[in-house]
Write a protein that holds these residues in place. Structure first.
Motif, PDB file in Angstrom:
ATOM      1  N   LYS A   7       0.829  -1.214   0.000  1.00 14.41           N
ATOM      2  CA  LYS A   7       0.000   0.000   0.000  1.00 14.41           C
ATOM      3  C   LYS A   7       0.860   1.260   0.000  1.00 14.41           C
ATOM      4  CE  LYS A   7      -3.003  -1.885   3.020  1.00 14.41           C
ATOM      5  NZ  LYS A   7      -4.145  -2.083   3.940  1.00 14.41           N
ATOM      6  N   MET A  42     -12.646   7.240  -0.417  1.00 13.43           N
ATOM      7  CA  MET A  42     -13.576   6.125  -0.652  1.00 13.43           C
ATOM      8  C   MET A  42     -12.934   5.087  -1.570  1.00 13.43           C
ATOM      9  SD  MET A  42     -16.356   4.780   0.294  1.00 13.43           S
ATOM     10  CE  MET A  42     -17.452   5.953   1.121  1.00 13.43           C
ATOM     11  N   THR A  79     -10.370   3.169   0.265  1.00 13.60           N
ATOM     12  CA  THR A  79     -11.020   2.235   1.185  1.00 13.60           C
ATOM     13  C   THR A  79     -11.535   1.003   0.452  1.00 13.60           C
ATOM     14  OG1 THR A  79     -11.615   4.078   2.620  1.00 13.60           O
ATOM     15  CG2 THR A  79     -12.849   2.038   2.932  1.00 13.60           C
ATOM     16  N   ASP A  84      -8.636  -1.102  -0.034  1.00 18.86           N
ATOM     17  CA  ASP A  84      -8.312  -1.678   1.275  1.00 18.86           C
ATOM     18  C   ASP A  84      -9.236  -2.857   1.579  1.00 18.86           C
ATOM     19  OD1 ASP A  84      -7.571   0.111   4.438  1.00 18.86           O
ATOM     20  OD2 ASP A  84      -7.131  -1.929   3.768  1.00 18.86           O
ATOM     21  N   MET A  85     -10.525  -2.719   1.266  1.00 21.99           N
ATOM     22  CA  MET A  85     -11.496  -3.788   1.493  1.00 21.99           C
ATOM     23  C   MET A  85     -11.140  -5.013   0.659  1.00 21.99           C
ATOM     24  SD  MET A  85     -14.965  -1.455   1.747  1.00 21.99           S
ATOM     25  CE  MET A  85     -15.988  -2.598   0.864  1.00 21.99           C
ATOM     26  N   GLU A 112      -8.339  -6.801   2.305  1.00 22.59           N
ATOM     27  CA  GLU A 112      -8.763  -7.530   3.508  1.00 22.59           C
ATOM     28  C   GLU A 112      -9.512  -8.811   3.130  1.00 22.59           C
ATOM     29  OE1 GLU A 112      -8.053  -6.778   6.885  1.00 22.59           O
ATOM     30  OE2 GLU A 112      -6.630  -5.478   5.845  1.00 22.59           O
ATOM     31  N   ILE A 113     -10.328  -8.745   2.081  1.00 24.23           N
ATOM     32  CA  ILE A 113     -11.032  -9.936   1.602  1.00 24.23           C
ATOM     33  C   ILE A 113     -10.007 -10.992   1.170  1.00 24.23           C
ATOM     34  CG2 ILE A 113     -12.542 -10.865  -0.210  1.00 24.23           C
ATOM     35  CD1 ILE A 113     -13.959  -8.087  -0.225  1.00 24.23           C
ATOM     36  N   LYS A 133     -17.462 -14.092  -4.325  1.00 26.17           N
ATOM     37  CA  LYS A 133     -18.788 -13.498  -4.596  1.00 26.17           C
ATOM     38  C   LYS A 133     -18.746 -12.004  -4.257  1.00 26.17           C
ATOM     39  CE  LYS A 133     -23.620 -13.951  -3.060  1.00 26.17           C
ATOM     40  NZ  LYS A 133     -23.859 -13.579  -1.652  1.00 26.17           N
ATOM     41  N   ALA A 134     -18.115 -11.675  -3.131  1.00 23.02           N
ATOM     42  CA  ALA A 134     -18.019 -10.266  -2.733  1.00 23.02           C
ATOM     43  C   ALA A 134     -17.164  -9.491  -3.739  1.00 23.02           C
ATOM     44  CB  ALA A 134     -17.432 -10.148  -1.333  1.00 23.02           C
ATOM     45  N   SER A 186     -19.126  -8.842  -6.887  1.00 19.34           N
ATOM     46  CA  SER A 186     -20.090  -7.750  -6.674  1.00 19.34           C
ATOM     47  C   SER A 186     -19.431  -6.399  -6.864  1.00 19.34           C
ATOM     48  CB  SER A 186     -20.657  -7.784  -5.257  1.00 19.34           C
ATOM     49  OG  SER A 186     -21.476  -8.879  -5.090  1.00 19.34           O
ATOM     50  N   PRO A 216     -22.713  -7.431   2.556  1.00 19.32           N
ATOM     51  CA  PRO A 216     -21.835  -7.840   1.453  1.00 19.32           C
ATOM     52  C   PRO A 216     -21.247  -9.244   1.610  1.00 19.32           C
ATOM     53  CG  PRO A 216     -21.346  -5.595   2.082  1.00 19.32           C
ATOM     54  CD  PRO A 216     -22.340  -6.093   3.073  1.00 19.32           C
ATOM     55  N   VAL A 243     -22.096   4.730   5.126  1.00 21.90           N
ATOM     56  CA  VAL A 243     -21.713   6.133   4.992  1.00 21.90           C
ATOM     57  C   VAL A 243     -22.675   6.713   3.964  1.00 21.90           C
ATOM     58  CG1 VAL A 243     -19.817   7.712   4.410  1.00 21.90           C
ATOM     59  CG2 VAL A 243     -19.309   5.425   5.342  1.00 21.90           C
ATOM     60  N   THR A 281     -23.579   4.308   1.048  1.00 23.41           N
ATOM     61  CA  THR A 281     -22.524   3.344   0.715  1.00 23.41           C
ATOM     62  C   THR A 281     -22.283   2.418   1.896  1.00 23.41           C
ATOM     63  OG1 THR A 281     -21.483   5.003  -0.673  1.00 23.41           O
ATOM     64  CG2 THR A 281     -20.107   3.146  -0.025  1.00 23.41           C
ATOM     65  N   VAL A 282     -22.157   1.105   1.615  1.00 21.27           N
ATOM     66  CA  VAL A 282     -21.902   0.141   2.683  1.00 21.27           C
ATOM     67  C   VAL A 282     -20.440  -0.297   2.648  1.00 21.27           C
ATOM     68  CG1 VAL A 282     -22.515  -2.084   3.688  1.00 21.27           C
ATOM     69  CG2 VAL A 282     -24.260  -0.726   2.520  1.00 21.27           C
ATOM     70  N   LEU A 283     -19.722   0.012   3.712  1.00 20.01           N
ATOM     71  CA  LEU A 283     -18.337  -0.454   3.822  1.00 20.01           C
ATOM     72  C   LEU A 283     -18.310  -1.683   4.719  1.00 20.01           C
ATOM     73  CD1 LEU A 283     -16.480   2.946   4.488  1.00 20.01           C
ATOM     74  CD2 LEU A 283     -16.896   1.804   2.308  1.00 20.01           C
ATOM     75  N   HIS A 284     -17.367  -2.565   4.470  1.00 14.31           N
ATOM     76  CA  HIS A 284     -17.164  -3.696   5.370  1.00 14.31           C
ATOM     77  C   HIS A 284     -15.664  -3.933   5.530  1.00 14.31           C
ATOM     78  CE1 HIS A 284     -16.531  -6.688   2.024  1.00 14.31           C
ATOM     79  NE2 HIS A 284     -17.193  -5.762   1.357  1.00 14.31           N
ATOM     80  N   GLN A 285     -15.317  -4.990   6.295  1.00 16.34           N
ATOM     81  CA  GLN A 285     -13.918  -5.237   6.695  1.00 16.34           C
ATOM     82  C   GLN A 285     -13.520  -4.210   7.761  1.00 16.34           C
ATOM     83  OE1 GLN A 285     -12.448  -7.969   5.805  1.00 16.34           O
ATOM     84  NE2 GLN A 285     -14.060  -8.450   4.339  1.00 16.34           N
ATOM     85  N   ALA A 291     -10.495  -1.809   7.332  1.00 14.34           N
ATOM     86  CA  ALA A 291     -10.653  -0.882   6.210  1.00 14.34           C
ATOM     87  C   ALA A 291     -11.590   0.260   6.600  1.00 14.34           C
ATOM     88  CB  ALA A 291     -11.174  -1.616   4.981  1.00 14.34           C
ATOM     89  N   MET A 292     -12.675  -0.046   7.306  1.00 14.95           N
ATOM     90  CA  MET A 292     -13.619   1.001   7.668  1.00 14.95           C
ATOM     91  C   MET A 292     -13.003   1.945   8.698  1.00 14.95           C
ATOM     92  SD  MET A 292     -16.610  -0.987   9.900  1.00 14.95           S
ATOM     93  CE  MET A 292     -17.037  -2.098   8.606  1.00 14.95           C
TER      94      MET A 292
END
Lengths: 204, 205
Positions: free
Chosen positions: A69, A83, A86, A89-90, A93-94, A131-132, A135, B47, B56, B59-63, B66-67
């Protein structure tokens, strides 16, 4: 331009994300590969007895995701705003969830537990995570990348993880066509294609 | 200011980092704590069938990490530059290694394996990680924070971790890790953190 030196084993593993990110950014770095037999001597010199480490003009960074990163942020591969950063970042993490489940499936010594871990990886973790990821690709369909309108660390990371799974005979391409297409797109990026062609050929 | 809605169980767990970050930033948020019945209804809408999630506006954040980093960046708790942001991430990854070892112990059902994992955590993972955390405190020659010259997400993560380590595993930094002990006192004395700790719902975990 700082002097960059990445130190890791002679394999892709946790070092490849940073290497490929340097490649995508068109940034030179010293690709220091440590042989297994030399690792015991190198180990005590690292912050936590682990690799990869990244030296930035002699300043030592560690933790593979943090390193990647850092490079991504430095060279515009971490999105255009908070955003987008992030979302990237998500994705990371996945992918970590897949990686951890993979480690448990691969390194567990007890045969019964190993089999259970392998089943969990194949039937639960990868499908849930993929799947995530699909999406997210669907949500950004008009741009064709994970995040924003260009290649980012997220695309590189998914491509590497997907290849790694294929290496372990875990190929979900047919069930997740968008991920398959995305990986193809990453691999045909000129700088990345060149890196893949010229990098040392290693078993893992 | 966006509308923030955090959804998780009625416990600290993986959501506390985000909650405490809101508290330090002094930003309002809806702190939704689910019952099992509520979760059963909403699980499929998330998700990844997991919580926490952070909405937010739309918008839906997860992990969870990260959030928390999203909020930290939004409200100036993620360092002044790339190098500081990266050091904060390094601290979070080191803490995550100990937390993961702890989670593996906690959820292990086989007693013999559980004891083995606990031994590995206390004899190997904790010393190695805590030594690295002390090293980061030593390298930061300013006023006792992990990174830079003021409280950041790294310090919030440290605060939550050391509380949990003591509570769940009786890991007390006092004797062997003087720098971490000093850090713990400092971060728990921060007025915004102290206020949140005092006013948050009291939960078992």
């Amino acid at each position: 331009m700082p002097q960059y030196k990445l130190t890791y084993f002679d394999g892709r593993g946790l070092g490849e994300l940073t290497r490929m990110t340097f490649a995508a950014a068109g940034v030179e770095f010293e690709d220091n590969r440590i042989k297994r037999e030399d690792w015991p001597n190198v180990k005590p010199t690292t912050p936590m007895g682990q690799m990869p480490i990244l030296e930035v003009d002699g300043k030592v960074l560690h933790q593979s995701k943090a390193i990647a990163k850092y490079v991504a942020r430095e060279y515009g591969l971490m999105g255009s705003n908070n955003m987008e950063a992030t979302e990237i970042d998500m994705v990371m993490e996945i992918l970590s969830e897949i990686h951890s489940a993979g480690i448990k499936a691969h390194f567990e010594e007890d045969e019964t537990r190993k089999a259970a871990n392998a089943t969990k990886l194949k039937d639960e973790v990868i499908p849930k995570c993929y799947k995530a990821l699909e999406s997210m690709l669907t949500a950004n369909e008009k741009n064709g990348w994970f995040v924003g309108d260009k290649l980012s660390l997220a695309d590189i990371a998914v491509c590497i993880q997907n290849s790694s799974l294929q290496n372990f005979k875990l190929d979900y391409s047919d069930k997740f066509p968008k991920i398959k297409a995305l990986c193809g797109k990453v691999e045909s990026n000129a700088r990345i294609a060149k890196w893949i062609e010229t990098r040392p050929k290693t078993e893992w | 200011m966006p509308q923030y809605k955090l959804t998780y169980w009625n416990g600290r767990g993986l959501a506390e980092l985000t909650r405490m970050t809101f508290a330090v930033a002094e930003v309002d948020f809806e702190d939704v704590r689910l019952t099992q019945e509520q979760w059963d209804t909403m699980k499929e809408t998330t998700p990844m069938g997991q919580v926490p999630i952070l909405e937010v506006d739309d918008t839906v954040l997860h992990q969870s990490k990260a959030m928390a980093r999203f909020l930290a960046r939004e409200y100036g708790l993620m360092g002044k530059n790339n190098m500081e942001a990266t050091k904060i991430e390094i601290v979070m990854e080191i803490i995550n290694e100990v937390d993961t070892a702890g989670i593996n112990v906690y959820f292990e059902k086989d007693e013999a394996k559980k004891a083995e994992l606990m031994k590995k955590m206390t004899n190997e993972v904790v010393p190695r990680c805590y030594k690295a955390l002390e090293s980061m405190l030593n390298q930061n020659k300013t006023n006792g924070w992990f990174v830079g010259d003021k409280l950041t997400l790294a310090d919030i993560a440290g605060c939550i971790h050391f509380t949990g380590a003591e509570e769940y595993f009786k890991i007390n930094v006092s004797e062997k890790y003087p720098k971490l002990k000093e850090f713990r006192s400092k971060v728990e004395a921060d007025p915004k953190i102290a206020k949140w700790i005092k006013s948050r719902p009291n939960t078992e975990w």
